[in-house]
Design an enzyme around this catalytic site. Structure first.
Site, mmCIF file in Angstrom:
data_model
loop_
_atom_site.group_PDB
_atom_site.id
_atom_site.type_symbol
_atom_site.label_atom_id
_atom_site.label_comp_id
_atom_site.label_asym_id
_atom_site.label_seq_id
_atom_site.Cartn_x
_atom_site.Cartn_y
_atom_site.Cartn_z
ATOM 1 N N ARG A 38 0.823 -1.213 0.000
ATOM 2 C CA ARG A 38 0.000 0.000 0.000
ATOM 3 C C ARG A 38 0.855 1.261 0.000
ATOM 4 O O ARG A 38 0.462 2.275 -0.584
ATOM 5 C CB ARG A 38 -0.946 -0.006 1.207
ATOM 6 C CG ARG A 38 -2.107 -0.959 1.034
ATOM 7 C CD ARG A 38 -3.033 -0.956 2.230
ATOM 8 N NE ARG A 38 -4.217 -1.753 1.955
ATOM 9 C CZ ARG A 38 -5.156 -2.030 2.850
ATOM 10 N NH1 ARG A 38 -5.046 -1.580 4.094
ATOM 11 N NH2 ARG A 38 -6.200 -2.750 2.510
ATOM 12 N N LYS A 201 -17.095 -18.421 3.701
ATOM 13 C CA LYS A 201 -18.523 -18.347 3.961
ATOM 14 C C LYS A 201 -19.347 -17.692 2.858
ATOM 15 O O LYS A 201 -18.988 -16.638 2.345
ATOM 16 C CB LYS A 201 -18.756 -17.572 5.250
ATOM 17 C CG LYS A 201 -18.325 -18.358 6.473
ATOM 18 C CD LYS A 201 -18.653 -17.594 7.716
ATOM 19 C CE LYS A 201 -18.457 -18.467 8.952
ATOM 20 N NZ LYS A 201 -18.660 -17.680 10.156
ATOM 21 N N GLY A 358 -7.639 -9.251 0.856
ATOM 22 C CA GLY A 358 -6.443 -9.584 1.635
ATOM 23 C C GLY A 358 -5.961 -11.007 1.415
ATOM 24 O O GLY A 358 -4.795 -11.239 1.061
ATOM 25 N N GLY A 381 -12.130 -4.903 1.875
ATOM 26 C CA GLY A 381 -13.558 -4.577 1.931
ATOM 27 C C GLY A 381 -14.014 -3.698 0.774
ATOM 28 O O GLY A 381 -15.102 -3.902 0.219
HETATM 29 C C1 3PG Z 1 -8.507 -2.107 5.058
HETATM 30 O O1 3PG Z 1 -7.441 -2.487 5.568
HETATM 31 O O2 3PG Z 1 -9.313 -2.902 4.543
HETATM 32 C C2 3PG Z 1 -8.781 -0.647 5.010
HETATM 33 O O3 3PG Z 1 -7.691 0.072 5.462
HETATM 34 C C3 3PG Z 1 -10.024 -0.309 5.766
HETATM 35 O O4 3PG Z 1 -9.885 -0.601 7.121
HETATM 36 P P1 3PG Z 1 -11.188 -0.800 7.994
HETATM 37 O O5 3PG Z 1 -11.806 -2.106 7.563
HETATM 38 O O6 3PG Z 1 -10.728 -0.816 9.426
HETATM 39 O O7 3PG Z 1 -12.116 0.344 7.713
HETATM 40 MG MG MG Z 2 -11.109 -4.161 6.135
#
Ligand code: 3PG
Ligand code: MG
Length: 400
Positions: A38, A201, A358, A381
């Site tokens: 990142r 899931k 991830g 996310g």
């Molecule tokens: C992530 O790592 O997915 C982003 O930085 C967002 O983090 P968060 O899910 O804590 O909002």
């Molecule tokens: Mg996240």
């Protein structure tokens, strides 16, 4: 897609103070950044800003400190990695975001071309509440706003959304790269498109599957979530992870896919073990003959063949989620085989491949092909919500 967005080159950067929303929420272990991807993605934007004798002020969250100052979540611990990766000295300014006087002074005193990191924006509860007062305080620190944090764009927070409305704002080069790649993956892709969705899931990916079946030509389902689909079709899945209460949901998704002419590709064979443990003994079964005491932990060779065949027929592959318990050998074999095949088809010029999430990125790194896809998103996310077809507040706020 980016014609809808203001981009970096449309902002007057000369001698300005640029508030650059980054995602410095990177993994740290024993005080060291373990994956700097990142940060690496920020380099082009930082270079561009510095070239204009402007000051770069990095804003980011780090972890989830729940609106309180908490040294465990201080961004100070990533500053040396930012300096290493950018090759630029980096200053750090502590603030609780209630009083930004010290930050203002540090920014004023920093010479042109400086890079400063301000403390975790989530040390103030107003960040996650998208508090207009906090956004105003943030805006008071700079002249222009640039957002390079696609991976935080699903959050409507003060530094990702509110602030964008208060200053001249634009997408940075990393944000632009993400949006262009995602547009190629699912917005206006070259057809046929195959989506590969894995992970444990179904429950966390219902919206995703519902959206994908209306958009793609083939949907490969793997990982624990495939067991729920197999169960919904009447197969026994033994002691495998399976959300039996979601059988109706799985059937509804399969019906919807059928109506939309989207082929659902489920495993036809499976690697079964009796212990959820690395290197435990395994056997191969067809999905119509799973041992009632066993657990499905990976897809089998015939499934790999079937999926690779679908990839061969595709011009675009979009991927989220491993197809087996890839963090344990030998249950990484299916995910690794598919990753290598996607990489090869991409390398040979047959495929546009976009992956995110991830686990997916770790799996690609594990397979040694992280840099061999057309694009790998840094987002978890946000990538998922984007694939679900949901508007991302941090992206919407940058639209012209
Ligand atoms: C992530 O790592 O997915 C982003 O930085 C967002 O983090 P968060 O899910 O804590 O909002
Ligand atoms: Mg996240």
């Amino acid at each position: 897609m980016t014609e809808h967005f203001k981009t970096l080159d449309e902002l007057d950067l000369s001698n300005k103070v640029v508030l650059l929303r980054a995602d410095l929420n990177v993994p740290v272990a024993d005080g060291k950044v373990t994956d700097a991807t990142r940060i690496e993605r920020l380099v082009p934007t930082i270079r561009e800003i510095v070239k204009h004798d402007a000051k770069v002020v990095l804003l980011s969250h780090f972890g989830r400190p729940k609106g309180k100052v908490d040294p465990e979540f201080s961004l100070e611990q990533v500053c040396s990695a930012v300096a290493d990766v950018t090759g630029h000295p980096v200053g750090f300014v502590a603030t609780d975001w209630t009083d930004v006087g010290a930050a203002k002074q540090a920014i004023a005193e920093a010479p042109a071309g400086s890079v400063l990191v301000l403390e975790n924006t989530r040390f103030h509860a107003g960040e996650e509440a998208n508090d207009p007062e906090l956004a105003k305080r943030m805006a008071s620190l700079g002249d222009v706003y640039v957002n390079d944090a696609f991976s935080a764009a699903h959050r409507a927070h003060a530094s990702t959304e509110g602030l964008a409305h208060l200053l001249p704002a634009a997408a940075g080069l990393a944000m632009e790269g993400e949006l262009d790649a995602l547009e190629k993956g699912l917005g206006k892709p070259k057809k046929p498109v195959v989506a590969i969705v894995g992970g444990a899931k179904v429950s966390s990916k219902i919206d995703l599957l519902e959206n994908l079946v209306t958009k793609v030509d083939g949907l490969v389902i793997g990982g624990g979530m495939a067991n729920t689909f197999l169960f919904a079709q009447g197969y026994g899945v033994g002691k495998s992870l399976c959300e039996k209460d979601l059988a109706d949901t799985a059937r509804r998704i399969m019906d919807k896919a059928d109506k939309a002419n989207c082929a659902i590709i489920l495993p036809v064979d499976a690697v079964v073990s009796w212990h959820f443990k690395a290197k435990s003994p395994t056997r191969l079964y067809g999905v119509d003959a799973i041992d009632p005491d066993g657990m499905i932990l990976d897809i089998g060779p015939q499934s790999i063949e079937r999926i690779n065949g679908a990839i061969d027929d595709a011009h675009t592959v979009i991927w989220n989620g491993p197809v087996g318990a890839f963090e344990m050998e030998p249950f990484d074999a299916g995910t690794v085989a598919i990753a290598k095949h996607v990489a090869k088809r991409t390398h040979d010029g047959h495929l546009v491949s976009v992956a995110g999430g991830g686990d997916t990125v770790s799996a690609l790194a594990h397979a040694g092909v992280k840099d061999a896809l057309t694009y790998v998103s840094t987002a978890g996310g946000a990538f998922l919500e984007w694939m679900e077809g949901k508007p991302l507040p941090g992206v919407e706020a940058l639209k012209k």
